[in-house]
Scaffold this motif. Sequence first.
Motif, mmCIF file in Angstrom:
data_model
loop_
_atom_site.group_PDB
_atom_site.id
_atom_site.type_symbol
_atom_site.label_atom_id
_atom_site.label_comp_id
_atom_site.label_asym_id
_atom_site.label_seq_id
_atom_site.Cartn_x
_atom_site.Cartn_y
_atom_site.Cartn_z
ATOM 1 N N ALA A 18 0.816 -1.203 0.000
ATOM 2 C CA ALA A 18 0.000 0.000 0.000
ATOM 3 C C ALA A 18 0.852 1.255 0.000
ATOM 4 O O ALA A 18 1.710 1.440 0.838
ATOM 5 N N VAL A 19 0.596 2.103 -0.995
ATOM 6 C CA VAL A 19 1.297 3.372 -1.056
ATOM 7 C C VAL A 19 0.231 4.447 -1.201
ATOM 8 O O VAL A 19 -0.129 4.834 -2.318
ATOM 9 N N PRO A 20 -0.351 4.942 -0.095
ATOM 10 C CA PRO A 20 -1.421 5.924 -0.203
ATOM 11 C C PRO A 20 -0.898 7.230 -0.771
ATOM 12 O O PRO A 20 0.131 7.744 -0.350
ATOM 13 N N LEU A 21 -1.619 7.751 -1.769
ATOM 14 C CA LEU A 21 -1.204 8.980 -2.424
ATOM 15 C C LEU A 21 -2.365 9.953 -2.445
ATOM 16 O O LEU A 21 -3.518 9.555 -2.608
ATOM 17 N N SER A 22 -2.104 11.223 -2.297
ATOM 18 C CA SER A 22 -3.151 12.233 -2.389
ATOM 19 C C SER A 22 -3.489 12.475 -3.847
ATOM 20 O O SER A 22 -2.777 12.050 -4.762
ATOM 21 N N ALA A 23 -4.576 13.211 -4.069
ATOM 22 C CA ALA A 23 -5.005 13.481 -5.446
ATOM 23 C C ALA A 23 -3.952 14.264 -6.217
ATOM 24 O O ALA A 23 -3.876 14.171 -7.445
ATOM 25 N N SER A 24 -3.104 14.996 -5.527
ATOM 26 C CA SER A 24 -2.053 15.765 -6.213
ATOM 27 C C SER A 24 -1.037 14.868 -6.897
ATOM 28 O O SER A 24 -0.299 15.302 -7.781
ATOM 29 N N ARG A 206 -17.985 13.143 6.630
ATOM 30 C CA ARG A 206 -17.257 13.592 5.454
ATOM 31 C C ARG A 206 -16.951 12.362 4.600
ATOM 32 O O ARG A 206 -16.910 11.230 5.107
ATOM 33 N N VAL A 207 -16.712 12.573 3.305
ATOM 34 C CA VAL A 207 -16.579 11.465 2.350
ATOM 35 C C VAL A 207 -15.352 11.705 1.466
ATOM 36 O O VAL A 207 -15.015 12.847 1.152
ATOM 37 N N ASP A 226 -9.289 14.341 -1.713
ATOM 38 C CA ASP A 226 -9.415 15.088 -0.474
ATOM 39 C C ASP A 226 -10.768 14.766 0.156
ATOM 40 O O ASP A 226 -11.689 14.295 -0.519
ATOM 41 N N TRP A 227 -10.891 15.026 1.444
ATOM 42 C CA TRP A 227 -12.179 14.837 2.117
ATOM 43 C C TRP A 227 -13.161 15.905 1.647
ATOM 44 O O TRP A 227 -12.788 17.040 1.343
#
Length: 455
Positions: A18-24, A206-207, A226-227
């Motif tokens: 698992a490598v969680p990445l933000s939308a950026s 929040r979703v 993002d949330w």
Amino acid sequence: MNKKLISLAAAAVMSIAAVPLSASAQQENAVPFEITRPENVSMIWLEGNDSENTIEIHYSQNNAMSEWSTRKDSDHDNWLKEINDLGFDDVWITTQIDWSIDSQDDWKADEYWITEGYDKDFHQHLGDWAYIAQSYSAETTMSEWIFRYMGNIDDPEDTRWYGHHEGSDDYKGWGDVLKPDQYTKVKNGDETNAKLDLENHTIYARVRWLVTLRPLDGNDRYVTSDWSDVAAIGKDAAAAEPLKEGDIAAPVISDLKYTDEDFNGFPVIAFKLEVDDKLAAQAAQAGGTQGGISLEIEARLAGSEEWVGLQGDWIIKAGDMTAALQALAEKEQSVKKDTPIELRARYRCSQAGVEEDIFSDYSQIITFGSQDMEVTTQKVEESSIPDDESKAETTTTKKEKTEDKEKDDKCSLCGFCPQPLGLCIFIWIAIIAVIVIIIVVIVLKKKKNKDNESK
């Protein structure tokens, strides 16, 4: 290896990879659509239906995600080629819903939400209260039920309420994450359940989206949006006003074309539906099991007065909407190629607590040329016979068939017997009589011969 071990092993691989990445970071991972946070989040309490606490939460997605997901369903081969060209075997989206009660500082999401609750040693750390992998669809708006069955407080073995705090797995239950003053105990038959008091407490939610990227080789990677903005229900939440006649703008439809599909042998058309932010917000406000906004599509031959409702896509989404021309063909019975057909659409909105549906104005009319459409003679005869005549014809036909059968069943020799095995019963009697006579003659002859030998 049992199922639990298999599940743990799979989770282990996922946890390590698992490598969680933000939308950026989406460009680096070639995500094939624009990821933006969910919008228009709202909640409705189901007033004790389903469970004491069940809340329906609504939210919407951007057009790029909706259109991409629509193609995944409707044009899967081309969709698969696109993601293969990007180096992926599969890409999918799930929904994560975080919550807090009476403040916005007690959110439940943590690092385990990316790995389905497992740590690097394959131990589970999340209970039923963690909404980490909820359903997703191509629809512009979606909904989910949360705060449903929380477990039996009377049963110390019920992990939903008490969690699991022995051995390698260590996760909280509802009883661990709820504060004692946030619920009351209610008796339901043989169980005791927790009931949240929304008159004195406020639930915040929040979703976000979790996108899983499965490469053609290598381990899964993850991208989160993002949330969303925070929605509230309960004591400190503002009540939403229902939509009124005139609030919903007329649909904007374009790019009409014929598809390669047919419906019961009749042509199917496709067109684009413009879904702007305002419509998405209104659909989320009205959506879910309590109501919603749907699209109604109508057509007629140019010059006709009567519009005909068409069967097709009615849930609002980006990407192609489809409708079958069968209803129009059945009304007209025969439509020649290139006959002008007019198409229009409008929105219907139903809402919780509002008795009558409201409607938008109709869209601008789109005109296009027909393909050849012909309803078969059999269909015409069936659809043109009034009910009473149809019933009478059916009765007459059955009577005729019965009379014919009775006629066929009558014996041509005697005129009344049922002809067992195809022969008149009197022939059978004669045959049996002959057999009996032969047997008697044989017996008598044997007896005579025996008497002569004894002399």
